[in-house]
Design a protein around this motif. Sequence first.
Motif, PDB file in Angstrom:
ATOM      1  N   ALA A  35      47.493  21.217  32.258  1.00  0.00           N
ATOM      2  CA  ALA A  35      46.350  21.300  33.365  1.00  0.00           C
ATOM      3  C   ALA A  35      46.407  22.480  34.125  1.00  0.00           C
ATOM      4  N   VAL A  36      45.180  23.255  34.446  1.00  0.00           N
ATOM      5  CA  VAL A  36      44.998  24.329  35.384  1.00  0.00           C
ATOM      6  C   VAL A  36      44.993  23.781  36.596  1.00  0.00           C
ATOM      7  N   VAL A  37      45.930  24.075  37.718  1.00  0.00           N
ATOM      8  CA  VAL A  37      46.016  23.471  38.818  1.00  0.00           C
ATOM      9  C   VAL A  37      45.374  24.373  39.947  1.00  0.00           C
ATOM     10  N   PRO A  38      44.492  23.886  40.618  1.00  0.00           N
ATOM     11  CA  PRO A  38      43.709  24.706  41.780  1.00  0.00           C
ATOM     12  C   PRO A  38      44.533  24.677  42.898  1.00  0.00           C
ATOM     13  N   ILE A  39      44.893  25.860  43.629  1.00  0.00           N
ATOM     14  CA  ILE A  39      45.581  26.088  44.805  1.00  0.00           C
ATOM     15  C   ILE A  39      44.650  26.478  46.162  1.00  0.00           C
ATOM     16  N   PRO A  40      44.367  25.545  46.854  1.00  0.00           N
ATOM     17  CA  PRO A  40      43.595  25.958  48.137  1.00  0.00           C
ATOM     18  C   PRO A  40      44.439  27.070  48.893  1.00  0.00           C
ATOM     19  N   VAL A  41      44.004  27.897  49.297  1.00  0.00           N
ATOM     20  CA  VAL A  41      44.732  29.114  50.110  1.00  0.00           C
ATOM     21  C   VAL A  41      43.885  29.445  51.522  1.00  0.00           C
ATOM     22  N   VAL A  42      44.711  29.517  52.453  1.00  0.00           N
ATOM     23  CA  VAL A  42      44.363  30.211  53.734  1.00  0.00           C
ATOM     24  C   VAL A  42      45.122  31.458  54.095  1.00  0.00           C
ATOM     25  N   VAL A  43      44.331  32.411  54.310  1.00  0.00           N
ATOM     26  CA  VAL A  43      44.832  33.699  54.629  1.00  0.00           C
ATOM     27  C   VAL A  43      44.585  33.969  56.276  1.00  0.00           C
ATOM     28  N   HIS A  44      45.772  33.993  56.927  1.00  0.00           N
ATOM     29  CA  HIS A  44      45.915  34.370  58.253  1.00  0.00           C
ATOM     30  C   HIS A  44      45.826  35.642  58.450  1.00  0.00           C
ATOM     31  N   VAL A  45      44.844  36.434  59.011  1.00  0.00           N
ATOM     32  CA  VAL A  45      45.035  37.816  59.239  1.00  0.00           C
ATOM     33  C   VAL A  45      45.259  38.187  60.820  1.00  0.00           C
ATOM     34  N   VAL A  46      46.482  38.327  61.112  1.00  0.00           N
ATOM     35  CA  VAL A  46      47.140  38.485  62.515  1.00  0.00           C
ATOM     36  C   VAL A  46      47.035  39.952  62.857  1.00  0.00           C
ATOM     37  N   TRP A  47      46.373  40.438  63.926  1.00  0.00           N
ATOM     38  CA  TRP A  47      46.190  41.889  64.013  1.00  0.00           C
ATOM     39  C   TRP A  47      46.167  42.339  65.445  1.00  0.00           C
ATOM     40  N   GLN A  48      46.663  43.621  65.716  1.00  0.00           N
ATOM     41  CA  GLN A  48      46.573  44.059  66.956  1.00  0.00           C
ATOM     42  C   GLN A  48      45.637  45.257  67.161  1.00  0.00           C
ATOM     43  N   THR A  49      45.594  46.327  66.017  1.00  0.00           N
ATOM     44  CA  THR A  49      44.734  47.204  66.004  1.00  0.00           C
ATOM     45  C   THR A  49      43.730  46.896  64.849  1.00  0.00           C
ATOM     46  N   GLY A  50      42.577  47.653  65.113  1.00  0.00           N
ATOM     47  CA  GLY A  50      41.425  47.346  64.332  1.00  0.00           C
ATOM     48  C   GLY A  50      41.887  47.528  62.717  1.00  0.00           C
ATOM     49  N   SER A  51      42.661  48.259  62.350  1.00  0.00           N
ATOM     50  CA  SER A  51      42.913  48.410  60.884  1.00  0.00           C
ATOM     51  C   SER A  51      43.580  47.282  60.352  1.00  0.00           C
ATOM     52  N   GLN A  52      44.550  46.844  61.331  1.00  0.00           N
ATOM     53  CA  GLN A  52      45.284  45.482  60.803  1.00  0.00           C
ATOM     54  C   GLN A  52      44.246  44.331  60.626  1.00  0.00           C
ATOM     55  N   ASN A  53      43.040  44.517  61.240  1.00  0.00           N
ATOM     56  CA  ASN A  53      42.067  43.374  60.873  1.00  0.00           C
ATOM     57  C   ASN A  53      41.271  43.402  59.865  1.00  0.00           C
ATOM     58  N   ILE A  54      41.951  43.091  58.662  1.00  0.00           N
ATOM     59  CA  ILE A  54      41.393  43.754  57.254  1.00  0.00           C
ATOM     60  C   ILE A  54      40.192  42.945  56.893  1.00  0.00           C
ATOM     61  N   SER A  55      39.600  43.754  56.280  1.00  0.00           N
ATOM     62  CA  SER A  55      38.070  43.037  55.790  1.00  0.00           C
ATOM     63  C   SER A  55      38.202  41.781  54.923  1.00  0.00           C
ATOM     64  N   ASP A  56      37.172  41.120  54.952  1.00  0.00           N
ATOM     65  CA  ASP A  56      37.097  39.983  53.879  1.00  0.00           C
ATOM     66  C   ASP A  56      37.105  40.504  52.416  1.00  0.00           C
ATOM     67  N   ALA A  57      36.573  41.589  52.315  1.00  0.00           N
ATOM     68  CA  ALA A  57      36.682  42.170  51.129  1.00  0.00           C
ATOM     69  C   ALA A  57      38.228  42.604  50.593  1.00  0.00           C
ATOM     70  N   GLN A  58      39.029  42.927  51.405  1.00  0.00           N
ATOM     71  CA  GLN A  58      40.376  43.156  51.091  1.00  0.00           C
ATOM     72  C   GLN A  58      41.227  41.747  50.729  1.00  0.00           C
ATOM     73  N   VAL A  59      40.783  40.916  51.331  1.00  0.00           N
ATOM     74  CA  VAL A  59      41.428  39.260  51.111  1.00  0.00           C
ATOM     75  C   VAL A  59      41.010  39.274  49.723  1.00  0.00           C
ATOM     76  N   HIS A  60      39.535  39.374  49.623  1.00  0.00           N
ATOM     77  CA  HIS A  60      39.047  38.827  48.146  1.00  0.00           C
ATOM     78  C   HIS A  60      39.923  39.647  47.024  1.00  0.00           C
ATOM     79  N   SER A  61      39.873  41.113  47.302  1.00  0.00           N
ATOM     80  CA  SER A  61      40.373  41.742  46.338  1.00  0.00           C
ATOM     81  C   SER A  61      42.056  41.416  45.888  1.00  0.00           C
TER      82      SER A  61
END
Lengths: 294, 106
Positions: A35-61
Amino acid sequence: MLVHRRLLDTDPGYPDACADIENFTYWRRVPARQAVVPIPVVVHVVWQTGSQNISDAQVHSQLAVLNPDFRATNPDLDRVPEVWRPLVADARLEFALATVDPAGEPTTGIVRARTAVPAFDSDDAVKSAATGGSDPWPADRYLNIWVCELAGGLLGYAQFPGGPPATDGVVVLHRGFGTTGTATAPFDRGRTTTHEVGHWLNLRHIWGDDGDGCHGSDFVADTPNQAGPNLGCPTFPSVSCENGPDGDMFVNYLDYTDDACMMMFTTGQLARIDATLAGPRASLLSMAGVTPDG
Amino acid sequence: MAEPLPPALFRRWVRAREEEEAGGPRVYRPSGYPLPPARGRDGIELRADGTLLEWTAGPVDAPVRSAPGRWTGAGPARLRLFPVGGEATVVELVAATDDLLQLRWP
């Protein structure tokens, strides 16, 4: 600070939990899970500067790498040396950003938390709002991934199964996460997360974590015995510990090569993943309505 | 009596392989120095009381510290390292400034 060692020293239940998991894994003799097992994922983007606040697109990538890697459908599989192609394993896991949060509400599966911490260490501060990070979602139902700035050039770190739920999950440097945005070569193909999730599923480094010695083991029979980690991008064969003619399996996700040069799990590693899902992470199976050997 | 070792030596150092040249000394930067990301940086820590600590990437990639070994002087700009569980080695101290350590292994 060393996570595994620290837990061995400070969490009274952790050594026994690890030993129980290893015994269960060692003695388990069942056919590979279908069986293929689905794994639900939560991504916590923890940021101080703007560049650390990565885009949704980067998460999806990142998800777009993790899934082919754990289904053995990654396009670079053709770079696996011929001798190891029969060992390439489909781990039959499918990761998806959570669509329901712990309270039952709809979610994107991405949590954003602003912090005053310029760079996190491997002391797990990123895993708690009280220390400038973001609190985990229940580890028996979600894979928690924290993405942040890490100090000292650290690309990421994980926690083996059997550790405290409050710190369960993986941490990845934002510059080593996904394939776009702040992802930077040679760690811009998402393989740091594949490697860390491998640890989360109880996979060990293929060199056996014994420095440059030949005595350590990853408890997997089909990964050749190897001295220390391989860095960069070796050429085949890379021989150590009298493991010729084929040498080290430096294309394995659990070595330390660059993202472009690691592209496979083995059948033996899959057996450990299966044991993890039938044992310490069985809640993920039951959530998905999958029986351990189904 | 050997000349005194530079006080800058006594701290935790992180290996900067990207700055090394073939056949040259090992290059280290102080812990906290902005090094680029790398898988598995090792490191070394020398304390003035003769304690030697070695750092490697641990089983889940976070840096781990060895059990304490020892070091002693071994003549001008030479250190004898006694890592735990390893062979004693004499290394040459090529440079030790506030932001750079270079050690030449035999």
